[in-house]
Scaffold this motif. Structure first.
Motif, short mmCIF file in Angstrom:
data_model
loop_
_atom_site.label_atom_id
_atom_site.label_comp_id
_atom_site.label_asym_id
_atom_site.label_seq_id
_atom_site.Cartn_x
_atom_site.Cartn_y
_atom_site.Cartn_z
N MET A 1 -57.30 -47.71 2.80
CA MET A 1 -56.10 -47.94 2.01
C MET A 1 -54.88 -47.50 2.82
O MET A 1 -54.86 -46.43 3.38
N GLU A 2 -53.87 -48.39 2.88
CA GLU A 2 -52.66 -48.10 3.65
C GLU A 2 -51.93 -46.92 3.01
O GLU A 2 -51.82 -46.82 1.79
N ARG A 3 -51.41 -46.04 3.84
CA ARG A 3 -50.75 -44.84 3.35
C ARG A 3 -49.50 -45.22 2.57
O ARG A 3 -48.72 -46.07 2.99
N ASN A 4 -49.32 -44.57 1.45
CA ASN A 4 -48.19 -44.81 0.57
C ASN A 4 -47.35 -43.54 0.55
O ASN A 4 -47.85 -42.44 0.27
N ALA A 57 -60.64 -42.00 -4.46
CA ALA A 57 -62.09 -41.87 -4.35
C ALA A 57 -62.73 -43.26 -4.34
O ALA A 57 -62.67 -43.99 -5.33
N ARG A 58 -63.33 -43.61 -3.24
CA ARG A 58 -64.04 -44.88 -3.13
C ARG A 58 -65.32 -44.62 -2.34
O ARG A 58 -65.35 -43.82 -1.42
N GLY A 59 -66.40 -45.31 -2.68
CA GLY A 59 -67.64 -45.12 -1.95
C GLY A 59 -68.75 -45.98 -2.51
O GLY A 59 -68.65 -46.54 -3.60
N LEU A 119 -70.81 -37.36 -9.54
CA LEU A 119 -70.70 -37.76 -10.94
C LEU A 119 -70.09 -39.16 -11.07
O LEU A 119 -70.49 -39.95 -11.94
N LEU A 120 -69.14 -39.45 -10.19
CA LEU A 120 -68.45 -40.73 -10.26
C LEU A 120 -69.40 -41.91 -10.11
O LEU A 120 -69.22 -42.97 -10.73
N GLU A 121 -70.44 -41.74 -9.31
CA GLU A 121 -71.38 -42.83 -9.08
C GLU A 121 -72.07 -43.27 -10.37
O GLU A 121 -72.47 -44.41 -10.51
#
Length: 328
Positions: A1-4, A57-59, A119-121
């Protein structure tokens, strides 16, 4: 993700508040004004940090992803748990202990962040509102169990998880709704109202904001769930109010620090704990408070300084790219 720039500005401001909050913590009971400032900051600074962590959070949830989390979060936890344990012993900190299962001071965040990703998964398989509702319910229920506390940061993991999950489900467009003029105006009112309430209402037990104690320990075992729900609501309102006023444009000397907050977070304790043990500071006037704010900013800049990053990158990221760049 491009820095914002907006999110980097937010991270920079929030990590400053983390350092500043830890620096003024010993003086929170010295006066009503200091207690108000300390409590006001603690209502939102970690929930906001966790919300932004969830947003990024991405994965995939496969073994490769889990192993990456282990290297990124658990390995630094083990390293700094040992470093802080030895350091506390050297400076004569009275309550130092050597258990790997009881996170030293601010290191709880690494354990909790790892658990939030795990937990997110499971939670991302649920519809957003259902998952967030369940997470809130769990965060409320765990307070009734005294066994769930500091060990492996379990209490904080469950209590703060709703903010992480909400952050995950937010799109950038939804996040930027806080920049509406109406939200910014309302935010000023909300921040002022909370400062007023903290100052004039009976003292708030900051254990509610630290999220590491059971309702029994906080003295409200029977209706603790209602209080926690109110704390959730108050924190959410304050998070929105503060994020509404984060600048969106790049700020010279500030924005770039947002990419280096993990270094500041892990290392600032060496300064704070020494200051506390040595009793170097006191707050007797507004000028003293301004001085502590300046020291906090100096710690942030020092620990985000590229040479410092190069020294500690092997311990924090398991890489030596910055050192190799310097040598080449």
């Amino acid at each position: 993700m491009e820095r914002n720039a907006y999110f980097d500005n937010a991270r920079t401001i929030l990590i400053f508040l983390v350092v500043f909050g830890h620096l003024i913590q010993p003086f929170a009971t010295d006066s009503l004004g200091m207690n108000t400032l300390y409590t006001w900051v603690y209502i939102f600074h970690m929930p906001a940090f966790i919300l932004i962590s969830g947003f990024f959070a991405r994965g995939a949830g496969d073994s490769k992803y889990i192993w990456k989390l282990v290297n990124k979060l658990l390995l630094p936890y083990l390293i700094f748990q040992m470093l802080y344990t030895g350091y506390y012993y050297l400076i004569g900190k009275a309550d130092w202990q050597a258990s790997l299962f009881y996170p030293q001071w601010s290191l709880w965040f690494l354990i909790s962040l790892f658990c939030w990703h795990i937990l997110l998964e499971q939670f991302k398989k649920l519809k957003p509102m259902l998952g967030i509702s369940i997470a809130l319910l769990i965060g409320i229920v765990v307070g009734y169990f005294g066994e769930i506390g500091h060990t492996l940061s379990l209490s904080r993991t469950f209590v703060f998880f709703p903010f992480f999950l909400i952050g995950y489900w937010l799109t950038e467009e939804q996040f930027m709704l806080v920049k509406k003029r109406s939200v910014k105006i309302a935010g000023i009112v909300i921040m002022a109202v909370f400062a007023f309430l903290i100052y004039y209402l009976p003292e708030i037990n900051t254990g509610w904001l630290l999220a590491s104690k059971s309702y029994g320990d906080l003295g409200v075992e029977n209706y603790g769930g209602i209080v926690r729900l109110l704390v959730y609501a108050g924190s959410a309102l304050m998070v929105i109010s503060v994020l509404a006023w984060i600048p969106q444009q790049r700020i010279k000397g500030v924005t770039h620090l947002g990419a280096r907050t993990i270094y500041v977070y892990l290392l600032h304790g060496f300064f704070i704990q020494y200051f506390r043990e040595a009793g170097l500071f006191s707050v007797d006037s507004p000028l003293d408070l301004i001085g502590l704010a300046a020291i906090s900013a100096g710690i942030v800049y020092l620990l985000a300084w590229k040479p410092v990053l190069g020294i500690f990158q092997p311990l924090i990221e398991g890489r030596t790219t910055l050192l190799r760049e310097k040598l080449n």
